[in-house]
Design a protein around this motif. Sequence first.
Motif, short mmCIF file in Angstrom:
data_model
loop_
_atom_site.label_atom_id
_atom_site.label_comp_id
_atom_site.label_asym_id
_atom_site.label_seq_id
_atom_site.Cartn_x
_atom_site.Cartn_y
_atom_site.Cartn_z
N ILE A 88 -11.47 -9.63 0.19
CA ILE A 88 -12.71 -10.37 -0.60
C ILE A 88 -12.84 -11.71 -0.10
CG2 ILE A 88 -14.40 -10.82 -2.54
CD1 ILE A 88 -12.49 -8.33 -3.92
N ASP A 89 -11.10 -12.24 -0.06
CA ASP A 89 -11.34 -13.90 0.45
C ASP A 89 -11.17 -13.77 1.55
OD1 ASP A 89 -11.30 -13.94 -3.36
OD2 ASP A 89 -8.68 -14.69 -2.81
N ALA A 90 -10.77 -13.65 2.32
CA ALA A 90 -10.37 -14.30 3.76
C ALA A 90 -11.90 -13.49 4.03
CB ALA A 90 -9.87 -12.72 4.14
N HIS A 91 -13.31 -12.24 3.76
CA HIS A 91 -13.75 -12.73 3.99
C HIS A 91 -15.19 -14.18 3.39
CE1 HIS A 91 -13.08 -8.53 5.50
NE2 HIS A 91 -13.86 -8.99 6.53
N TRP A 92 -15.21 -14.60 2.58
CA TRP A 92 -15.93 -15.14 2.08
C TRP A 92 -15.72 -16.32 2.32
CZ3 TRP A 92 -14.91 -19.83 -0.68
CH2 TRP A 92 -13.83 -19.51 -1.63
N GLN A 93 -13.75 -16.48 2.20
CA GLN A 93 -13.84 -18.17 2.86
C GLN A 93 -14.38 -17.96 4.16
OE1 GLN A 93 -9.88 -19.89 2.14
NE2 GLN A 93 -9.38 -18.20 0.35
N SER A 94 -13.78 -17.49 5.90
CA SER A 94 -14.30 -17.50 6.72
C SER A 94 -16.51 -17.30 6.72
CB SER A 94 -14.22 -16.83 8.07
OG SER A 94 -14.89 -15.16 7.17
N ILE A 95 -16.67 -16.76 6.01
CA ILE A 95 -18.32 -17.49 6.48
C ILE A 95 -18.77 -18.77 5.88
CG2 ILE A 95 -20.63 -17.29 4.91
CD1 ILE A 95 -19.86 -14.26 4.02
N ILE A 96 -17.00 -19.47 4.63
CA ILE A 96 -17.77 -20.68 4.29
C ILE A 96 -17.35 -21.75 5.81
CG2 ILE A 96 -16.69 -22.18 3.21
CD1 ILE A 96 -18.05 -20.84 1.62
N GLN A 97 -16.51 -21.50 6.35
CA GLN A 97 -16.13 -22.54 7.28
C GLN A 97 -17.03 -22.26 8.95
OE1 GLN A 97 -12.55 -20.28 8.39
NE2 GLN A 97 -11.52 -21.46 5.99
N ALA A 98 -17.35 -21.23 8.81
CA ALA A 98 -18.64 -20.70 9.82
C ALA A 98 -20.33 -21.54 9.37
CB ALA A 98 -18.97 -19.30 10.24
N LYS A 99 -20.34 -21.76 8.59
CA LYS A 99 -21.73 -21.83 8.04
C LYS A 99 -21.74 -23.40 7.69
CE LYS A 99 -22.84 -18.30 9.61
NZ LYS A 99 -24.53 -18.27 11.07
N VAL A 100 -20.79 -24.03 6.63
CA VAL A 100 -20.61 -25.03 5.90
C VAL A 100 -20.04 -26.02 6.59
CG1 VAL A 100 -20.33 -26.25 3.87
CG2 VAL A 100 -20.86 -23.85 4.08
N PRO A 101 -21.12 -27.22 6.65
CA PRO A 101 -20.11 -28.24 7.57
C PRO A 101 -19.11 -28.48 7.38
CG PRO A 101 -22.80 -28.26 6.90
CD PRO A 101 -22.31 -27.39 6.20
N PHE A 102 -18.11 -29.17 8.51
CA PHE A 102 -16.72 -28.84 8.00
C PHE A 102 -16.80 -30.39 6.98
CE2 PHE A 102 -16.54 -28.13 12.93
CZ PHE A 102 -16.48 -26.85 12.96
N LYS A 103 -17.51 -31.28 7.07
CA LYS A 103 -17.17 -32.43 6.04
C LYS A 103 -17.67 -31.85 4.35
CE LYS A 103 -21.84 -35.24 6.35
NZ LYS A 103 -22.19 -35.87 6.76
N LEU A 104 -18.37 -30.99 4.65
CA LEU A 104 -18.89 -30.38 2.80
C LEU A 104 -17.57 -29.53 2.93
CD1 LEU A 104 -22.73 -30.26 3.32
CD2 LEU A 104 -21.04 -32.53 2.20
N GLN A 105 -16.86 -28.88 3.67
CA GLN A 105 -16.23 -27.40 3.29
C GLN A 105 -15.25 -28.04 2.25
OE1 GLN A 105 -14.77 -25.65 6.64
NE2 GLN A 105 -16.39 -25.86 7.61
N GLY A 106 -14.78 -28.69 2.05
CA GLY A 106 -13.87 -28.67 0.75
C GLY A 106 -14.43 -29.08 -0.41
#
Length: 198
Positions: A88-106
């Motif tokens: 679960i965590d691995a997949h949702w975090q990979s979606i965030i890293q792929a779709k959210v602009p880098f400066k907003l990911q944190g």
Amino acid sequence: ASYNVLIPPLVLSSYSEAVLGTVLSVMSVGVLIGTFVMIFTGGTKRRINGMILSAAFTGIAIGTAVFRPSLTFLTIGLLLGGFISSFIDAHWQSIIQAKVPFKLQGRVIATILMIAMLTMPLGFLLWGWLADNYFAVWLQAEGLLAGSVGQIIGVGNGRGTALLLISAGLFLFFWGMAAFLYRPLRDIEDRLPDAVPE
């Protein structure tokens, strides 16, 4: 949060502290195996499917673990639950890293974790209260559900807690299936553009 709160008293109602430590260790082994599977396979091709279906089948695994008053059921169910939940965590975090602009990911990840952690105290208060005041009473030998549900999952010490965990697991499964059938969510990886490296 339900299994974090309810598994220890459920196990201790029939077994020793050593058995509790063993079955929790088995669940951790399941998480470790699932992590290695993710490292070497990269998960599902569509990450949203991996996240949603892993959540749904984690519910089934937890329900299986407590379905009968059996150490075998408990060990296998928790092993599978730990294994599946690691996806679960691995997949949702990979979606965030792929779709959210880098400066907003944190900020996005911090907000998601904050919301998740804010619900945990409520879960700790609610699950124990429900187990002690309702489910445990219903599944005593002369309880309200002894002649129906009790004929399937058993009655006596710990079986009310087991019913609560089964109910939570089924809710998680059907909630996951509903999310999977909701097309706007299932197609989110297609609808959202990939984040552009700065």
